[in-house]
Write a protein that holds these residues in place. Structure first.
Motif, PDB file in Angstrom:
ATOM      1  N   VAL A   1       2.565 -13.353  49.024  1.00  0.00           N
ATOM      2  CA  VAL A   1       2.163 -12.956  50.361  1.00  0.00           C
ATOM      3  C   VAL A   1       3.439 -12.764  51.170  1.00  0.00           C
ATOM      4  CG1 VAL A   1       1.023 -13.706  52.463  1.00  0.00           C
ATOM      5  CG2 VAL A   1       0.000 -14.209  50.253  1.00  0.00           C
TER       6      VAL A   1
ATOM      7  N   ARG B   1      -2.478 -19.536  38.684  1.00  0.00           N
ATOM      8  CA  ARG B   1      -2.153 -18.826  39.913  1.00  0.00           C
ATOM      9  C   ARG B   1      -3.369 -18.999  40.803  1.00  0.00           C
ATOM     10  NH1 ARG B   1       0.778 -14.420  39.227  1.00  0.00           N
ATOM     11  NH2 ARG B   1       2.198 -15.171  40.820  1.00  0.00           N
ATOM     12  N   LEU B   2      -3.179 -19.667  41.912  1.00  0.00           N
ATOM     13  CA  LEU B   2      -4.304 -19.928  42.802  1.00  0.00           C
ATOM     14  C   LEU B   2      -4.762 -18.618  43.410  1.00  0.00           C
ATOM     15  CD1 LEU B   2      -6.013 -22.217  43.929  1.00  0.00           C
ATOM     16  CD2 LEU B   2      -4.469 -22.289  45.873  1.00  0.00           C
TER      17      LEU B   2
ATOM     18  N   LEU C   1      -1.168 -21.047  48.137  1.00  0.00           N
ATOM     19  CA  LEU C   1      -1.588 -19.659  48.235  1.00  0.00           C
ATOM     20  C   LEU C   1      -0.416 -18.791  48.679  1.00  0.00           C
ATOM     21  CD1 LEU C   1      -4.267 -18.408  47.702  1.00  0.00           C
ATOM     22  CD2 LEU C   1      -4.874 -18.725  50.077  1.00  0.00           C
ATOM     23  N   LEU C   2       0.324 -19.269  49.657  1.00  0.00           N
ATOM     24  CA  LEU C   2       1.448 -18.492  50.161  1.00  0.00           C
ATOM     25  C   LEU C   2       2.578 -18.414  49.135  1.00  0.00           C
ATOM     26  CD1 LEU C   2       1.705 -19.628  53.896  1.00  0.00           C
ATOM     27  CD2 LEU C   2       0.602 -17.616  52.931  1.00  0.00           C
TER      28      LEU C   2
ATOM     29  N   VAL D   1       4.075 -20.365  37.209  1.00  0.00           N
ATOM     30  CA  VAL D   1       2.695 -19.924  37.047  1.00  0.00           C
ATOM     31  C   VAL D   1       2.482 -19.441  35.626  1.00  0.00           C
ATOM     32  CG1 VAL D   1       1.045 -18.155  37.694  1.00  0.00           C
ATOM     33  CG2 VAL D   1       2.373 -19.320  39.454  1.00  0.00           C
TER      34      VAL D   1
ATOM     35  N   MET E   1       2.384 -18.737  45.781  1.00  0.00           N
ATOM     36  CA  MET E   1       2.108 -18.185  44.456  1.00  0.00           C
ATOM     37  C   MET E   1       1.528 -16.783  44.482  1.00  0.00           C
ATOM     38  SD  MET E   1       0.965 -21.394  42.148  1.00  0.00           S
ATOM     39  CE  MET E   1      -0.762 -21.138  42.345  1.00  0.00           C
ATOM     40  N   ASN E   2       1.312 -16.236  45.644  1.00  0.00           N
ATOM     41  CA  ASN E   2       0.613 -14.958  45.675  1.00  0.00           C
ATOM     42  C   ASN E   2       1.412 -13.851  46.338  1.00  0.00           C
ATOM     43  OD1 ASN E   2      -2.295 -14.938  44.576  1.00  0.00           O
ATOM     44  ND2 ASN E   2      -2.014 -16.953  45.494  1.00  0.00           N
TER      45      ASN E   2
END
Lengths: 245, 245
Positions: free
Chosen positions: B101, A78-79, B95-96, A30, B98-99
């Motif tokens: 979570v 970064r989504l 989303l999962l 990222v 890169m974030n």
DNA sequence: AATTCTTTATTGTCAGACATATGACCGGGA
DNA sequence: TCCCGGTCATATGTCTGACAATAAAGAATT
């Protein structure tokens, strides 16, 4: 290093897929910078316009952002939840508009999803969530509010409800579904009486959440679903006519 | 007719957005043909490569397909549920990944969503849904099944469960969420004992659905969620370490 | 009438060029 | 020394013109 491409056409598609996989696998971190368009062109042995088409495909999915200038280039995004949600809303909107999904089915899905976050919301709602919901209820009661504004406030109310569950992944899914329904909801014409009814249900729902009374919250949400369905009856007829046309 | 563009750069982005809106509004009908690239270039007063970049953006979202040849061109796609789902899965996966979570949050969302379709599934499940679920249960019991295959079968089982709700919009949302979780689930190492436990819960769930016993189905799903969470404990630790790194 | 060839419209790709934006570097002045 | 401005290098954004690949429609031939 030159990366080989399948000779079967659509180079830009293949290049986009190659880079996409590199991003998903974490190979390209990222905020990492991709090679310049010229470098990529040399690497894949294609021309710069072809590389650019590939990059635009990725940009359309918010996978990369580009920046001009000396230290510019394409960077891995970064989504964010916002981007992802915007994306899901457009997809869901298209799905609803192009697939002859009837109003009942869409509404059923929306309220089923919303029901899913009630148990969590009962546990975790904070005063600020409740305040946000009450603020929207107040707005819905103002005189001279257009149907569209009423509808927008309705979406905001439900969004706050969803946020109260305190799970960003769940919020992403459900808020996307609710927002995608907005064009359909906008077709409803709200009379003063139906507005009052909806506002009362919103208020009941908010108080049930405040009290942590799950059964009551569920019952109220079911009532809201049933009433919305009733209001949407004419829409269903209109859409059916459009499809038959 | 020449359509004006904002002089602020990124023509290709603006053109893509203009065409996208035309599609969403129904102005360009499904399977309708867009003007040729040359025509569009003249219309927007830009060059053909710029138009092409715009079209590639739309192609990346499966909004259009292109065809070469005399009667070729760009055609508006009917966005299928499959395409939309594939889309959502890639978005959700990103989303999962890169974030940051955490596993618990993702799992909580997944099971909350799945819980949402139980009431409908209890009412509407058909024998073919039940047969599909039982077939996956049988597969999960075969000897020598790799962890990945077990996991894939698990996804297929839950997918069948979701389909049993008989609402394509709901299926789209939830099946997407379940599939997006697969990479995370693949990290779990399943022992013989844990597999037996999961299979038993799957069987209970299937029978509860067959009997239309909603409370029992909900309780079983909750148990499954709790057990999966327990199995995923080590993953959480691993991901936390990765984030801290 | 059926088959084959030619034409034509369209996308896919390439090469080279210019326009534009922007950080980096360097020199001069306070 | 520190700050300021100009210059430059680099990268994306766009344009022009061209050729290749493809597929359908029409013309020519058997």
């Amino acid at each position: 290093m030159k990366t080989k491409l399948d000779s079967a056409g659509d180079y830009s598609k293949q290049i986009a897929q190659t880079i996409r996989e590199a991003i998903i696998s974490g190979d390209l971190p990222v905020d990492g910078r991709l090679p310049s368009e010229g470098d990529l062109a040399a690497r894949f042995n294609v021309s710069r316009p072809t590389v650019r088409e590939a990059l635009k495909r990725l940009a359309a999915q918010n996978l990369i952002r580009t920046q001009r200038g000396a230290t510019g280039g394409a960077f891995v995004n970064r989504l964010s939840f916002e981007d992802a949600q915007e994306h899901m809303v457009t997809t869901a909107t298209l799905l609803l508009s192009m697939n002859t999904v009837d109003f009942e089915t869409a509404l059923e899905a929306r309220f089923a999803l919303e029901r899913a976050c009630l148990p969590l919301a009962c546990q975790r709602r904070t005063p600020s969530h409740l305040a946000a919901m009450r603020a929207e209820i107040a707005r819905q009661g103002t005189d001279g509010l257009s149907d569209e504004d009423f509808c927008a406030s309705d979406v905001a109310f439900h969004r706050a409800l969803v946020e109260a569950a305190g799970n960003p992944v769940l919020s992403w899914h459900i808020a996307g579904a609710v927002e995608a329904m907005q064009p359909l909801m906008n077709m409803i014409t709200y009379t003063a009486r139906s507005r009052a009814q909806i506002i009362a249900l919103h208020a009941d729902l908010t108080e049930a959440l405040a009290a942590g009374a799950l059964p009551q919250a569920q019952a109220t949400l079911d009532a809201l679903a049933a009433y919305t369905l009733e209001l949407g009856g004419e829409i269903r007829a209109r859409r059916a006519a459009k499809i038959a046309r």
